[in-house]
Design a protein around this motif. Structure first.
Motif, mmCIF file in Angstrom:
data_model
loop_
_atom_site.group_PDB
_atom_site.id
_atom_site.type_symbol
_atom_site.label_atom_id
_atom_site.label_comp_id
_atom_site.label_asym_id
_atom_site.label_seq_id
_atom_site.Cartn_x
_atom_site.Cartn_y
_atom_site.Cartn_z
ATOM 1 N N HIS A 32 17.798 15.231 -6.141
ATOM 2 C CA HIS A 32 16.431 16.010 -5.916
ATOM 3 C C HIS A 32 15.312 14.977 -6.282
ATOM 4 O O HIS A 32 14.227 15.424 -5.725
ATOM 5 N N GLU A 33 15.254 14.355 -7.280
ATOM 6 C CA GLU A 33 14.319 13.480 -7.706
ATOM 7 C C GLU A 33 13.590 12.541 -6.600
ATOM 8 O O GLU A 33 12.440 12.154 -6.256
ATOM 9 N N ALA A 34 14.813 11.980 -5.818
ATOM 10 C CA ALA A 34 14.484 10.989 -4.889
ATOM 11 C C ALA A 34 13.913 11.777 -3.791
ATOM 12 O O ALA A 34 12.777 11.310 -2.859
ATOM 13 N N ALA A 35 14.324 12.859 -3.400
ATOM 14 C CA ALA A 35 13.780 13.694 -2.231
ATOM 15 C C ALA A 35 12.305 14.134 -2.572
ATOM 16 O O ALA A 35 11.369 14.190 -1.742
ATOM 17 N N VAL A 36 12.222 14.661 -3.700
ATOM 18 C CA VAL A 36 10.740 15.038 -4.159
ATOM 19 C C VAL A 36 9.685 13.895 -4.311
ATOM 20 O O VAL A 36 8.474 13.983 -3.742
ATOM 21 N N ARG A 37 10.164 12.824 -4.819
ATOM 22 C CA ARG A 37 9.272 11.415 -4.939
ATOM 23 C C ARG A 37 8.905 11.090 -3.384
ATOM 24 O O ARG A 37 7.910 10.721 -3.415
ATOM 25 N N PHE A 38 10.017 11.140 -2.609
ATOM 26 C CA PHE A 38 9.548 10.602 -1.146
ATOM 27 C C PHE A 38 8.793 11.516 -0.714
ATOM 28 O O PHE A 38 7.736 11.400 0.053
ATOM 29 N N GLY A 39 9.146 12.922 -0.555
ATOM 30 C CA GLY A 39 8.435 14.041 0.162
ATOM 31 C C GLY A 39 7.151 14.324 -0.260
ATOM 32 O O GLY A 39 6.251 14.455 0.736
ATOM 33 N N SER A 40 6.891 14.091 -1.484
ATOM 34 C CA SER A 40 5.340 14.375 -2.012
ATOM 35 C C SER A 40 4.247 13.134 -1.866
ATOM 36 O O SER A 40 3.174 13.296 -2.313
ATOM 37 N N ALA A 41 5.086 12.077 -1.573
ATOM 38 C CA ALA A 41 4.143 10.705 -1.816
ATOM 39 C C ALA A 41 3.361 10.718 -0.256
ATOM 40 O O ALA A 41 3.713 11.124 0.603
ATOM 41 N N GLU A 88 0.900 -1.274 0.138
ATOM 42 C CA GLU A 88 0.011 0.057 0.082
ATOM 43 C C GLU A 88 0.848 1.133 -0.140
ATOM 44 O O GLU A 88 0.230 2.496 -0.280
ATOM 45 N N THR A 89 2.301 0.983 -0.032
ATOM 46 C CA THR A 89 3.026 2.321 0.297
ATOM 47 C C THR A 89 3.264 3.056 -1.053
ATOM 48 O O THR A 89 3.729 2.162 -2.188
ATOM 49 N N LYS A 90 3.417 4.336 -1.194
ATOM 50 C CA LYS A 90 3.505 4.835 -2.441
ATOM 51 C C LYS A 90 5.230 5.196 -2.834
ATOM 52 O O LYS A 90 5.209 5.308 -4.007
ATOM 53 N N CYS A 91 6.026 5.164 -2.062
ATOM 54 C CA CYS A 91 7.298 5.343 -2.138
ATOM 55 C C CYS A 91 8.161 4.753 -1.077
ATOM 56 O O CYS A 91 7.797 4.814 0.172
ATOM 57 N N ILE A 92 9.039 4.083 -1.557
ATOM 58 C CA ILE A 92 9.762 3.252 -0.749
ATOM 59 C C ILE A 92 11.457 3.468 -1.073
ATOM 60 O O ILE A 92 11.965 3.430 -2.135
ATOM 61 N N ILE A 93 12.103 3.397 0.085
ATOM 62 C CA ILE A 93 13.631 3.579 0.010
ATOM 63 C C ILE A 93 14.181 2.329 0.603
ATOM 64 O O ILE A 93 13.934 2.333 1.871
ATOM 65 N N LEU A 94 15.022 2.007 -0.289
ATOM 66 C CA LEU A 94 15.941 0.610 0.341
ATOM 67 C C LEU A 94 17.380 1.173 0.392
ATOM 68 O O LEU A 94 18.082 1.635 -0.788
ATOM 69 N N ALA A 95 17.905 1.491 1.455
ATOM 70 C CA ALA A 95 19.292 1.933 1.616
ATOM 71 C C ALA A 95 20.343 0.740 2.056
ATOM 72 O O ALA A 95 20.092 0.461 3.133
ATOM 73 N N GLY A 96 21.108 0.381 1.130
ATOM 74 C CA GLY A 96 22.381 -0.516 1.506
ATOM 75 C C GLY A 96 21.597 -2.127 1.878
ATOM 76 O O GLY A 96 22.176 -2.550 2.565
ATOM 77 N N THR A 97 20.697 -2.355 0.888
ATOM 78 C CA THR A 97 20.161 -3.785 1.177
ATOM 79 C C THR A 97 19.940 -4.323 -0.302
ATOM 80 O O THR A 97 19.544 -3.677 -1.141
ATOM 81 N N ASN A 98 20.239 -5.543 -0.354
ATOM 82 C CA ASN A 98 20.177 -6.125 -1.498
ATOM 83 C C ASN A 98 19.108 -7.760 -1.040
ATOM 84 O O ASN A 98 19.575 -8.758 -1.240
ATOM 85 N N VAL A 99 18.019 -7.180 -0.946
ATOM 86 C CA VAL A 99 16.821 -8.197 -0.662
ATOM 87 C C VAL A 99 16.792 -9.335 -1.365
ATOM 88 O O VAL A 99 16.486 -10.284 -1.039
ATOM 89 N N ALA A 100 16.863 -8.916 -2.834
ATOM 90 C CA ALA A 100 16.639 -10.142 -3.773
ATOM 91 C C ALA A 100 17.546 -11.271 -3.678
ATOM 92 O O ALA A 100 17.216 -12.447 -3.950
ATOM 93 N N GLU A 101 18.733 -11.065 -3.017
ATOM 94 C CA GLU A 101 19.606 -12.185 -2.590
ATOM 95 C C GLU A 101 19.643 -12.539 -1.160
ATOM 96 O O GLU A 101 19.572 -13.637 -0.757
ATOM 97 N N CYS A 102 19.540 -11.328 -0.241
ATOM 98 C CA CYS A 102 19.647 -11.766 1.100
ATOM 99 C C CYS A 102 18.377 -12.259 1.720
ATOM 100 O O CYS A 102 18.326 -12.990 2.902
ATOM 101 N N GLN A 103 17.369 -11.651 1.656
ATOM 102 C CA GLN A 103 15.800 -12.121 2.132
ATOM 103 C C GLN A 103 14.958 -12.238 0.789
ATOM 104 O O GLN A 103 13.866 -11.315 0.663
ATOM 105 N N PRO A 104 15.165 -13.324 -0.275
ATOM 106 C CA PRO A 104 14.478 -13.163 -1.602
ATOM 107 C C PRO A 104 12.629 -13.441 -1.055
ATOM 108 O O PRO A 104 11.925 -12.849 -1.783
ATOM 109 N N THR A 105 12.214 -13.861 -0.013
ATOM 110 C CA THR A 105 10.871 -14.035 0.284
ATOM 111 C C THR A 105 10.315 -12.441 0.732
ATOM 112 O O THR A 105 9.093 -12.515 0.693
#
Length: 713
Positions: free
Chosen positions: A294-303, A181-198
């Motif tokens: 700037h795009e990252a800030a605006v995307r997250f801030g305005s979501a 249900e979340t409209k903007c997600i930041i993944l910082a320093g994580t490779n979940v596709a390999e470390c937590q695939p589920t």
């Protein structure tokens, strides 16, 4: 039925498959996927298959590690009887003899050098019951202040940042099921596709619903392939990036002024501190463009809704605490916490990385996330344990600092349970010297690991298929791992081993348990009223409800899946925005001798030091040795060909890895996994400098050189 037909029927009965089903959960990552391991015996041979079980967190999904996790449990190299070292070699011994050797050595060391001469080192894969008992064993069984665990290298940055900011640390502040249900997600320093695939299907569902996904990583991965915006940052510059995002959110007036004024403190000071930052200069330093940030800030801030997840890439830095705090600032500035589909998640690495840091195996901690330096907390726990408050030792030191004290000779004894510090610690050469310096060491282990080989006594421990207990997954849901497989040989559960050692040391009355559930019920009482309150959680409730969220103060209350909807867990109920000037820079920088950055991480096929996954033939077939990712242009400039052995060097030492060309990594950066020991141990290169707040080493950034391997060089 005639005699020949009857004989044929009886023969078919003998050869018919006998089937045993073990309901359990994966022992590896913090998703804690539920599964069935089906054991079939036919004609004297065993076959196994694994099937995912429906559950609220992973819905029956399994990754390749979970499907093959049974293989280490049935491996013929498991240690199945106590071992005692004599003249440099191990021999089999009885439990009585092994415990007597432990008793004699511990008593001798503590009589001559004091209680603190013996230390305890735990792990983030222990059950809650065993982590709790290990803390109690250190403080009551040994009376030592020296206890810490390998989770120090995993979650300490996120944990300390959450405690300072929110007043509480629980992996996720909300539920995984809200991610779609979340409209903007930041993944910082994580490779979940390999470390937590589920975990990944939650992100895929969010993207299907229109979410904008931002991934921060110095290399292109299967996770960044999902991203709408990939910020390919230079290693170790996450704090600066987070500050730029904060600054741009404020400049674009995307902050939630009402939330900041009513529910946070430090807002004015934060705004003032951000004015001093030069956007262009910082962008050049961190290797990103102003437009992308700037795009990252605006995307997250305005979501309307947003979530931020951090993991080891951000946290395993010598400024990891400050980096996470700035990402939490971004969440608070935009008011995206305490409500549905908004919040923070520290993506826990180890199976019980969350629960393992809540109940007392950290140097500064007592059960329920109580502080060992708080007199009221000490008195409460002393009462639960039946000892005097003044008998409890004081705060100890972090895991790596314990290794330094061993090398210096101050710590002379070690109990090692559930960890392999030769592989998982920074500056591995120092760790080897530290363990060699000990007068006595005992380990509880399933296999002869690099670290266990230094022990004087090894006690054989059970696998996850055999050892029942609770674990707390990444979203703060307390789960119960059933374990119905019979223990192999003379192996015992870690909770039994801890109790039996305490008994021979004369502390039996404090460790008289008949089941893990008895230990858990004591843990419930010990945590009652603490920040991590498990008092209302029981084995029966967990089975009935498929897991219970903490905090849960009584059996009548429902655990809290969404935290901070009304107030934060601070004294005044307000979150603390972080605006201090950055700590003194203690990160390594590249130079003429060491011109490249090295960053480390995990791969899909292995886990931690590889002690278990490398006992899986299927996983080892996928990845049987370590490697280093090098950009082709960089490799060619150093005369290195793909598939060729290379020597990677830093000021601490060298490691020997096979070169793998990758256009997906920055030209100034190398990447290597952390799952191998010996000559392939990447932590030979990592510095021992620590974050000044949480004592996290800087695994994710080292200055290195690279050259082709020459056999006679």
């Amino acid at each position: 039925m005639n005699e020949s037909m009857l004989a044929s029927f009886r023969e078919r009965q003998k050869t018919a498959a006998e089937e045993t089903v073990y309901e359990t959960q994966c022992p590896f990552c913090s998703m804690q996927c539920k599964k069935k391991v089906i054991e079939e015996k036919s004609s004297g041979r065993y076959r196994y298959k694994t099937i995912g079980m429906d559950n609220p967190t992973t819905k029956g999904r399994l990754c390749v590690k979970g499907k093959n996790a049974y293989q280490h449990a049935i491996h013929p190299e498991r240690i199945t009887s106590p071992l005692i070292k004599e003249n440099g070699d191990f021999r089999k011994a009885s439990w009585e003899e092994a415990l007597n050797v432990i008793q004699q050595n511990v008593n001798a060391l503590q009589t001559e050098h004091g209680s603190d001469s013996v230390s305890v080192y735990g792990g983030g894969s222990l059950t809650n019951e065993e982590a709790y008992l290990l803390g109690k064993f250190a403080r009551v069984g040994l009376g030592t202040k020296y206890i810490d665990y390998n989770g120090r290298f995993c979650m300490s940055s996120a944990a300390s940042a959450s405690m300072k900011t929110f007043g509480l640390d629980r992996g996720l502040t909300n539920r995984l099921e809200e991610i779609p249900e979340t409209k903007c997600i930041i993944l910082a320093g994580t490779n979940v596709a390999e470390c937590q695939p589920t975990f990944v299907p939650y992100l895929e569902q969010a993207k299907e619903n229109g979410a904008f996904l931002i991934v921060i990583d110095p290399r292109e991965t299967d996770t960044t392939a999902l991203a709408d915006l990939h910020l390919k940052i230079k290693p170790g510059n996450d704090r600066q990036l987070a500050q730029l995002l904060e600054k741009m959110v404020i400049e674009e007036q995307l902050q939630d002024e009402t939330f900041c004024e009513e529910r946070t403190s430090g807002y004015t000071e934060l705004v003032e501190s951000l004015r001093e930052i030069s956007v262009e200069e910082v962008c050049e330093d961190i290797g990103l463009t102003v437009q992308d940030i700037h795009e990252a800030a605006v995307r997250f801030g305005s979501a309307n809704t947003g979530m931020i997840f951090t993991a080891r890439g951000v946290e395993q830095q010598t400024d990891g605490h400050e980096s996470v705090r700035h990402f939490l600032n971004l969440l608070l500035l935009t008011g995206k916490i305490g409500k549905r589909a908004c919040g923070y998640g520290a993506i826990t690495g180890q199976a019980n990385g969350q629960g393992g840091r809540e109940h007392g195996q950290k140097a500064d901690q007592l059960p329920g996330y109580r502080s060992i330096e708080n007199k009221e907390d000490r008195e409460y726990i002393a009462h639960v344990w039946g000892v005097k408050e003044q008998e409890l030792p004081e705060k100890g030191i972090s895991a790596y600092e314990m290794m330094e004290r061993m090398e210096q000779g101050e710590i002379k004894g070690l109990f090692l349970i559930g960890s392999n510090p030769v592989i998982s610690n920074p500056n591995a050469n120092l760790v080897r010297r530290a363990l060699s310096s000990l007068s006595f060491m005992a380990a509880a282990e399933m296999f002869m690991t690099e670290s266990a080989s230094y022990a004087d006594v090894i006690l054989p421990t059970t696998s996850y298929l055999e050892d029942e207990g609770t674990l707390t997954n990444m979203e703060g849901r307390v789960t119960l791992r059933e374990a119905s497989r019979k223990p192999v040989g003379e192996t015992k559960h870690d909770w039994q081993i801890i109790s039996e050692i305490a008994a021979v040391l004369g502390k039996e009355k404090y460790f008289n348990y008949r089941s893990p559930e008895e230990v858990f019920n004591e843990l419930r009482l010990a945590s009652k009223g603490g920040k991590a309150d498990y008092y209302g959680i029981t084995y029966e409730r967990i089975r009935k409800e498929s897991g219970v969220f903490w905090p849960c103060s009584s059996e009548e209350t429902v655990g809290e899946p969404i935290l901070f909807s009304r107030s934060f867990a601070t004294e005044d109920g307000k979150a603390r925005l972080f605006y201090n000037k950055p700590s003194l820079e203690i990160k390594e920088s590249v130079n003429e001798t060491y011109p490249l950055y090295m960053t480390t991480g995990r791969t899909m096929n292995h886990y931690l030091s590889g002690a278990q996954t490398q006992k899986s033939s299927r996983l080892l077939a996928r990845e049987f040795e370590s490697f280093v990712y090098v950009h082709p242009d960089t490799a060619r400039s150093y005369g290195i060909r793909p598939g060729e052995l290379t020597v990677i060097s830093s000021e601490r030492g060298e490691t020997l890895l096979r070169c793998s060309y990758s256009k997906h990594i920055r030209k100034d950066t190398l990447f290597a996994p952390m799952h191998w020991g010996g000559e392939q141990n990447i932590n030979n290169l990592i510095d021992g400098k620590l974050d000044p707040v949480c004592r996290m080493p800087g695994f994710k950034r080292a200055a290195v050189s690279v050259r082709p391997y020459q056999k006679n060089s």
